[in-house]
Design a protein around this motif. Structure first.
Motif, PDB file in Angstrom:
ATOM      1  N   ALA A 182      72.555  13.325  55.531  1.00 41.45           N
ATOM      2  CA  ALA A 182      72.536  13.192  54.077  1.00 41.45           C
ATOM      3  C   ALA A 182      73.522  14.182  53.461  1.00 41.45           C
ATOM      4  CB  ALA A 182      71.127  13.448  53.535  1.00 41.45           C
ATOM      5  N   PHE A 183      74.416  13.657  52.629  1.00 42.19           N
ATOM      6  CA  PHE A 183      75.474  14.489  52.057  1.00 42.19           C
ATOM      7  C   PHE A 183      75.581  14.226  50.562  1.00 42.19           C
ATOM      8  CE2 PHE A 183      76.532  13.214  56.404  1.00 42.19           C
ATOM      9  CZ  PHE A 183      76.534  14.455  57.027  1.00 42.19           C
ATOM     10  N   GLN A 184      75.821  15.303  49.817  1.00 39.06           N
ATOM     11  CA  GLN A 184      75.913  15.201  48.359  1.00 39.06           C
ATOM     12  C   GLN A 184      76.981  16.154  47.841  1.00 39.06           C
ATOM     13  OE1 GLN A 184      73.246  17.299  45.378  1.00 39.06           O
ATOM     14  NE2 GLN A 184      72.210  15.319  45.545  1.00 39.06           N
ATOM     15  N   SER A 185      77.807  15.661  46.921  1.00 43.79           N
ATOM     16  CA  SER A 185      78.854  16.498  46.344  1.00 43.79           C
ATOM     17  C   SER A 185      79.054  16.140  44.884  1.00 43.79           C
ATOM     18  CB  SER A 185      80.173  16.311  47.111  1.00 43.79           C
ATOM     19  OG  SER A 185      81.208  17.088  46.531  1.00 43.79           O
ATOM     20  N   ASN A 186      79.163  17.168  44.055  1.00 41.65           N
ATOM     21  CA  ASN A 186      79.479  16.993  42.635  1.00 41.65           C
ATOM     22  C   ASN A 186      80.637  17.908  42.280  1.00 41.65           C
ATOM     23  OD1 ASN A 186      78.247  18.183  39.537  1.00 41.65           O
ATOM     24  ND2 ASN A 186      79.184  16.195  39.825  1.00 41.65           N
ATOM     25  N   LYS A 187      81.722  17.318  41.750  1.00 40.09           N
ATOM     26  CA  LYS A 187      82.926  18.081  41.415  1.00 40.09           C
ATOM     27  C   LYS A 187      83.328  17.787  39.975  1.00 40.09           C
ATOM     28  CE  LYS A 187      84.546  17.954  46.212  1.00 40.09           C
ATOM     29  NZ  LYS A 187      85.654  17.604  47.137  1.00 40.09           N
ATOM     30  N   VAL A 215      79.591  21.626  31.365  1.00 41.93           N
ATOM     31  CA  VAL A 215      78.914  20.846  32.393  1.00 41.93           C
ATOM     32  C   VAL A 215      77.759  21.671  32.937  1.00 41.93           C
ATOM     33  CG1 VAL A 215      80.430  21.638  34.265  1.00 41.93           C
ATOM     34  CG2 VAL A 215      79.199  19.465  34.493  1.00 41.93           C
ATOM     35  N   ASN A 216      76.640  21.011  33.172  1.00 43.31           N
ATOM     36  CA  ASN A 216      75.481  21.618  33.833  1.00 43.31           C
ATOM     37  C   ASN A 216      75.207  20.825  35.095  1.00 43.31           C
ATOM     38  OD1 ASN A 216      74.803  21.738  30.602  1.00 43.31           O
ATOM     39  ND2 ASN A 216      74.286  23.640  31.636  1.00 43.31           N
ATOM     40  N   THR A 217      75.319  21.469  36.228  1.00 48.70           N
ATOM     41  CA  THR A 217      75.166  20.744  37.489  1.00 48.70           C
ATOM     42  C   THR A 217      74.146  21.456  38.377  1.00 48.70           C
ATOM     43  OG1 THR A 217      76.326  19.935  39.469  1.00 48.70           O
ATOM     44  CG2 THR A 217      77.180  21.946  38.446  1.00 48.70           C
ATOM     45  N   LYS A 218      73.311  20.658  39.029  1.00 48.10           N
ATOM     46  CA  LYS A 218      72.234  21.216  39.853  1.00 48.10           C
ATOM     47  C   LYS A 218      71.989  20.300  41.045  1.00 48.10           C
ATOM     48  CE  LYS A 218      67.435  22.844  39.610  1.00 48.10           C
ATOM     49  NZ  LYS A 218      66.204  22.897  38.772  1.00 48.10           N
ATOM     50  N   PRO A 219      72.705  20.493  42.145  1.00 49.93           N
ATOM     51  CA  PRO A 219      72.395  19.748  43.369  1.00 49.93           C
ATOM     52  C   PRO A 219      71.173  20.351  44.055  1.00 49.93           C
ATOM     53  CG  PRO A 219      74.256  21.212  43.742  1.00 49.93           C
ATOM     54  CD  PRO A 219      73.876  21.364  42.289  1.00 49.93           C
ATOM     55  N   VAL A 276      68.286  17.365  61.594  1.00 52.99           N
ATOM     56  CA  VAL A 276      69.024  16.681  60.524  1.00 52.99           C
ATOM     57  C   VAL A 276      70.398  17.315  60.345  1.00 52.99           C
ATOM     58  CG1 VAL A 276      66.893  16.101  59.296  1.00 52.99           C
ATOM     59  CG2 VAL A 276      68.142  18.177  58.687  1.00 52.99           C
ATOM     60  N   LYS A 277      71.287  16.566  59.701  1.00 56.87           N
ATOM     61  CA  LYS A 277      72.573  17.082  59.256  1.00 56.87           C
ATOM     62  C   LYS A 277      72.668  16.800  57.762  1.00 56.87           C
ATOM     63  CE  LYS A 277      75.114  16.384  63.600  1.00 56.87           C
ATOM     64  NZ  LYS A 277      76.264  15.690  64.249  1.00 56.87           N
ATOM     65  N   CYS A 278      72.589  17.838  56.963  1.00 52.72           N
ATOM     66  CA  CYS A 278      72.561  17.674  55.511  1.00 52.72           C
ATOM     67  C   CYS A 278      73.432  18.739  54.845  1.00 52.72           C
ATOM     68  CB  CYS A 278      71.133  17.788  54.974  1.00 52.72           C
ATOM     69  SG  CYS A 278      69.980  16.562  55.607  1.00 52.72           S
ATOM     70  N   SER A 279      74.036  18.348  53.738  1.00 50.05           N
ATOM     71  CA  SER A 279      74.801  19.318  52.952  1.00 50.05           C
ATOM     72  C   SER A 279      74.802  18.885  51.495  1.00 50.05           C
ATOM     73  CB  SER A 279      76.238  19.434  53.468  1.00 50.05           C
ATOM     74  OG  SER A 279      76.965  18.246  53.226  1.00 50.05           O
ATOM     75  N   HIS A 280      74.949  19.882  50.624  1.00 47.31           N
ATOM     76  CA  HIS A 280      75.086  19.576  49.202  1.00 47.31           C
ATOM     77  C   HIS A 280      75.866  20.710  48.559  1.00 47.31           C
ATOM     78  CE1 HIS A 280      71.925  22.513  49.039  1.00 47.31           C
ATOM     79  NE2 HIS A 280      71.740  22.390  47.739  1.00 47.31           N
TER      80      HIS A 280
END
Length: 441
Positions: free
Chosen positions: A349-354, A364-368, A377-381
């Motif tokens: 599971a992978f997540q990215s906000n740029k 901008v308000n960002t909260k991963p 597991v292999k996960c990143s954010h």
């Protein structure tokens, strides 16, 4: 009634619901209407989200509604001509076109669809002709107890679509849903409920596009419920390039079964205040989920994207990429949650906000967020926020490219990660033209 955020709104909705109920005739005794009543009860007990509500603390929709809209006002008729309707269609897109005018299905502007394995009906007609099918889909994925705007939509759900894609059906042409509003004579408020079921091994693409024409304000509250069966492939596009006075609330809930593939592509390009909730549940093994988003904001536009990916079972994959470009006094909000349950071993599971801010007033308000209860597991954010690369901008200028053109080149390159996965050339071209025009101003 206990005082809470939006008390006056909820009180007025109770009165409106009685009038709505009295016009349903025999349908007021149906199981679907019982769900409506329960949704209204939830709304009455809990109210609308206030500024202290964690999920809405950066997007005070309740205050915006109190200030700008009367949710009990009768719906104005659509008074604009065919040329306006045609202007909202995506140029060059070969699709099955379904048109809604002020939130109501328009047979006049919609295609007559006769495709094997594809059944499309308006929600209003389906409630009369096939209530059992509606009952099996309605409130199956979207829980009105979890979100006040889902409860609001559920309580008054009458218009929208029921789409059923049969097992092994491959729908070659996209199904394009055009929601066209008329706020030229009065403010516009409407709810839409879309119910979609894709059978085993089915394949289809669904596009939603929202436009409102007129100088007055509009409020759209949309709930989509997608059920994606085993080995089915479903692509979903949501395009918001609305007027400066458009307020838009969207809740899209998806459940996926084993070895299914679902991709969501969300493009928020304009509006006064936009809130997109996207919730996906991976219910079985071997599932793939893709979530791509782009918000390109200027003026005072406010866009809030909230996403949830819930990994419940092993051997699944999700990948999420949201990018934002904010100019002037615009504001972007991103909150992305990934849940990996205890049984969901061997999850990827992978997540990215740029984000790029082009002015000192843009925010901008960002909260991963990533919550893991499994160990294999292999996960990143992660998230990044910054300004345009001045060195790259200077380099392009030294090659004879004017500053505004050079800026547009860099920003287009920044957005390209989200666009490059669009296989349909008409959709891709349409979005690229809007983005290029905006960035080269």
């Amino acid at each position: 009634m206990e005082k809470f955020a939006g008390t006056s709104i909820v009180e007025s909705l109770e009165t409106r619901f009685k009038d709505f109920e009295s016009g349903l005739n025999g349908q007021s005794k149906s199981p679907v209407h019982e769900i409506r009543r329960n949704a209204l009860d939830t709304l009455v007990k809990k109210g609308l989200p206030g500024p202290k509500h964690e999920e809405y603390k950066f997007t005070n929709l309740t205050r915006a509604i109190e200030k700008n809209f009367d949710l009990t006002a009768p719906l104005s008729p659509f008074s604009l001509g065919s040329e306006v309707v045609k202007s909202a269609l995506i140029k060059g897109l070969d699709a099955h076109n379904i048109v809604f005018l002020n939130g109501r299905f328009s047979p006049e502007y919609s295609d007559e669809i006769d495709v094997e394995g594809l059944e499309i009906n308006s929600l209003e007609a389906a409630l009369k002709e096939d209530p059992e099918k509606v009952e099996s889909l309605f409130n199956s994925e979207a829980d009105f107890k979890e979100d006040a705007f889902v409860a609001l939509n559920t309580a008054f759900a009458q218009h929208g679509l029921v789409i059923e894609i049969a097992a092994r059906a491959i729908i070659e042409k996209p199904i394009a849903l055009y929601f066209i509003g008329d706020s030229s004579k009065d403010k516009l408020v409407y709810n839409v409920r879309n119910l979609v079921r894709a059978g085993k091994f089915a394949e289809a693409t669904i596009i939603e596009k929202f436009d409102c024409f007129g100088d007055d304000q509009s409020l759209t509250n949309v709930v989509n419920e997608f059920s994606v069966a085993e080995n089915a492939h479903l692509k979903y596009f949501k395009i918001e390039n609305d007027s400066d006075n458009a307020y838009h609330i969207s809740n899209t809930h998806v459940s996926q079964q084993s070895v299914s593939n679902f991709s969501a592509n969300t493009f928020a390009l304009n509006g006064a205040m936009v809130r997109n909730n996207l919730n996906i549940k991976l219910e079985n093994e071997g599932i793939e989920t893709y979530m791509n988003g782009l918000y390109l904001l200027d003026g005072k536009t406010h866009v809030d994207n909230h996403t949830v990916v819930d990994h419940k079972m092993p051997n699944c994959y999700s990948n999420e990429l949201y990018k934002g470009i904010m100019d002037d006094s615009s504001r972007g909000v991103f909150n992305g949650k990934i849940f990996v349950r205890q049984d969901a071993q061997q999850t990827n599971a992978f997540q990215s906000n740029k984000n790029i801010l082009l002015s000192d007033k843009a925010t901008v308000n960002t909260k991963p967020q990533l919550e893991i209860w499994a160990d294999d597991v292999k996960c990143s954010h992660g998230c990044t926020t910054g300004q345009l690369d001045e060195d790259a901008l200077f380099y392009l200028q030294t090659r004879g490219i004017q500053k505004e053109k050079a800026r547009a080149i860099l920003l287009t390159a920044f957005a390209s990660d989200v666009l490059e996965n669009i296989a349909n050339e008409a959709i891709k071209t349409y979005l690229e033209e809007i983005i290029t025009e905006r960035l080269e101003k």
